[in-house]
Scaffold this motif. Sequence first.
Motif, mmCIF file in Angstrom:
data_model
loop_
_atom_site.group_PDB
_atom_site.id
_atom_site.type_symbol
_atom_site.label_atom_id
_atom_site.label_comp_id
_atom_site.label_asym_id
_atom_site.label_seq_id
_atom_site.Cartn_x
_atom_site.Cartn_y
_atom_site.Cartn_z
ATOM 1 N N ASP A 313 -6.322 1.157 0.088
ATOM 2 C CA ASP A 313 -6.549 1.599 1.662
ATOM 3 C C ASP A 313 -7.840 0.744 1.867
ATOM 4 O O ASP A 313 -8.735 0.084 1.100
ATOM 5 C CB ASP A 313 -6.828 2.921 1.662
ATOM 6 C CG ASP A 313 -8.504 3.404 1.422
ATOM 7 O OD1 ASP A 313 -9.317 3.689 2.396
ATOM 8 O OD2 ASP A 313 -8.792 3.618 0.039
ATOM 9 N N ASP A 314 -7.340 0.650 3.095
ATOM 10 C CA ASP A 314 -8.597 0.074 3.676
ATOM 11 C C ASP A 314 -9.400 -0.230 5.241
ATOM 12 O O ASP A 314 -9.871 -0.367 6.020
ATOM 13 C CB ASP A 314 -8.075 -1.728 4.732
ATOM 14 C CG ASP A 314 -6.242 -1.313 5.601
ATOM 15 O OD1 ASP A 314 -6.761 -0.039 6.651
ATOM 16 O OD2 ASP A 314 -5.406 -2.239 6.069
ATOM 17 N N GLY A 315 -9.315 1.512 5.049
ATOM 18 C CA GLY A 315 -10.119 2.082 6.056
ATOM 19 C C GLY A 315 -8.955 2.550 7.127
ATOM 20 O O GLY A 315 -9.144 4.118 7.861
ATOM 21 N N ARG A 316 -7.788 1.905 7.098
ATOM 22 C CA ARG A 316 -7.141 2.897 8.253
ATOM 23 C C ARG A 316 -5.052 3.078 7.497
ATOM 24 O O ARG A 316 -4.933 4.010 8.208
ATOM 25 C CB ARG A 316 -6.578 1.156 9.386
ATOM 26 C CG ARG A 316 -6.185 1.428 10.777
ATOM 27 C CD ARG A 316 -5.293 0.098 11.408
ATOM 28 N NE ARG A 316 -5.132 -0.978 10.141
ATOM 29 C CZ ARG A 316 -3.942 -0.835 10.039
ATOM 30 N NH1 ARG A 316 -2.472 -0.179 10.935
ATOM 31 N NH2 ARG A 316 -2.768 -1.769 9.362
ATOM 32 N N LEU A 317 -5.516 1.750 6.404
ATOM 33 C CA LEU A 317 -3.630 2.101 5.822
ATOM 34 C C LEU A 317 -4.455 2.416 4.751
ATOM 35 O O LEU A 317 -5.172 1.241 3.799
ATOM 36 C CB LEU A 317 -2.840 1.045 6.401
ATOM 37 C CG LEU A 317 -0.970 1.029 5.957
ATOM 38 C CD1 LEU A 317 -0.450 2.192 6.424
ATOM 39 C CD2 LEU A 317 -0.904 -0.240 5.219
ATOM 40 N N LEU A 318 -3.390 3.844 3.950
ATOM 41 C CA LEU A 318 -3.351 4.105 2.923
ATOM 42 C C LEU A 318 -1.759 3.586 2.450
ATOM 43 O O LEU A 318 -1.364 4.686 2.732
ATOM 44 C CB LEU A 318 -3.998 5.805 2.958
ATOM 45 C CG LEU A 318 -3.327 5.764 1.246
ATOM 46 C CD1 LEU A 318 -4.296 5.501 0.287
ATOM 47 C CD2 LEU A 318 -4.603 7.583 1.540
ATOM 48 N N ARG A 319 -1.819 3.259 1.649
ATOM 49 C CA ARG A 319 -0.191 2.412 0.586
ATOM 50 C C ARG A 319 -0.685 2.828 -1.029
ATOM 51 O O ARG A 319 -1.289 2.491 -1.938
ATOM 52 C CB ARG A 319 -0.082 1.636 0.257
ATOM 53 C CG ARG A 319 1.187 1.112 0.463
ATOM 54 C CD ARG A 319 1.829 -0.121 0.334
ATOM 55 N NE ARG A 319 1.215 -1.226 -0.470
ATOM 56 C CZ ARG A 319 1.292 -2.850 -0.738
ATOM 57 N NH1 ARG A 319 2.186 -3.235 -0.159
ATOM 58 N NH2 ARG A 319 0.526 -3.398 -1.668
ATOM 59 N N LEU A 320 0.718 3.586 -1.560
ATOM 60 C CA LEU A 320 0.552 4.429 -2.808
ATOM 61 C C LEU A 320 1.753 4.329 -2.865
ATOM 62 O O LEU A 320 2.971 4.589 -2.564
ATOM 63 C CB LEU A 320 -0.132 5.482 -3.586
ATOM 64 C CG LEU A 320 0.689 6.664 -2.019
ATOM 65 C CD1 LEU A 320 0.486 8.416 -2.624
ATOM 66 C CD2 LEU A 320 -0.111 6.812 -0.788
#
Length: 493
Positions: A313-320
Amino acid sequence: MSTTRRSLLAALLAGGLSPEVLALGLPADAFAAAAPELAPLRGLDGDGLDATDVAIEGRLPAGLSGRYFRNGPGLMQRAGQRYRHWFDGDGLLQSWTLQHGRASHRARFVQTEKFRAEQEAGRFLLPAFGTAIPAERPVRGPDSVNAANTSVLLQGDALYALWEGGSAYELDPASLATRGVKVWSPELRGMPFSAHPKVEPDGTVWNFGTANGRLVVYEIAADGHVRRHAMLDVAAPAMLHDFAVSQRHLVFLLAPVTMDWAAVRAGQSMLEAMRWGANDPTRVLVVDKADFTKRRVFEMPACHVFHFGNAWDDGRLLRLDYVQGVPLPEFNAGAEQIMRGERTTRDVSTPRVLEINLQTGRLNVAARSEAVEFPVVDPRVVAQRHRFVWYPTAVDTGARWGFNGLMRLDIDGGARERFSFGDDVVVEEHVLVPKPGSTKEGEGWLVGMGYDVRRRRSFLSVFDAQRLADGPLARAWLPYAVPYGFHGRFYPG
């Protein structure tokens, strides 16, 4: 019904066993006769295995040196009874030692309280997760039935055999001798410790366990001491196998699986008593790693997930990324079929990538159609941004059970690379081992096990992780077959 089968049933009836237990019986010489790729699921009898100076086909890479540990169900039947579900077998811990271009193999059963008692008695004494066996010994808690059969973790001079329903079991990593139940701290005694701890590049270990709808989370330092733990009231599902870890979050997909306790009291196994809520959502639980009290819950359509690859994650987008399987009832039916030596007819599990916009709460799922499971990533990118995931995959297998190849997926661009061994090999989980001195993601070897149906022997295969299509660099052939396992880890040295 054959004469052998009738004789077996008559003998079991004479012993006073119930019809439900009778259904477990299966003549050893008939197991998997029509599906020879399932032969390793017959299991072992409780003894260990040893092979020194294993025959090498090809050449092991000079830089590949260390120990590869694997765990999985190894004992499936006792005294004419057979477990109904693959998850029930007693844990068999394997160790491969690779050094100077040579390989050796050792396997030992984890000497759990349950295993020792049943070995001495020569029959099943305790209920299993997926098999309703009347208890002939006191069941004081989860560790009374701990199978220690799912995965491994090495910390210092302690090797842990993991099973999601109970404590880790500690073993000696050199001899594989069992030392006993691991107690992380007095207040955590007996708490479940899942089979899928996530190890960040600095050695920090994150893990979880579930108990009575609550979720315990662990943060453990590289030296093995517990930095933090917390018990979260989140209405955890009856089954929760894996999770994902990003830079800032722990992520759980809480599937709509509940437990019918009346069915358990009526004699069903825990697994048989689980109910699937097809019309209920899967809850996406996101926990702040820095503050476990900060949690958010999102919802998505019901889905059943065993395994995750990784998250960032970059603080805004979380990807898994994860592998989505069939709903639990269909999966369990298939697992029972293979324990009877029958090929399954269930649908396949396939790759997914989930993106969560943490600002808007919007979820987006990208799906693919390849038949895969057991995803792994480069250990250097755990909880960091990553690009590649590796899986066992099925390539034109037809009705035959299991995976026969390996696949690398670029989850950014969608490109894939595959290799197939053909119809006579079953491929198990492979792990990525970074090349010494390399820094680029994916620069390494893919190491794992397989079974050759014609030779009736298991092997270790080694691939260049960036050139799967070229085929294996080497295979180390065992002089015997090993029961199919679940998960492993490689430790250089």
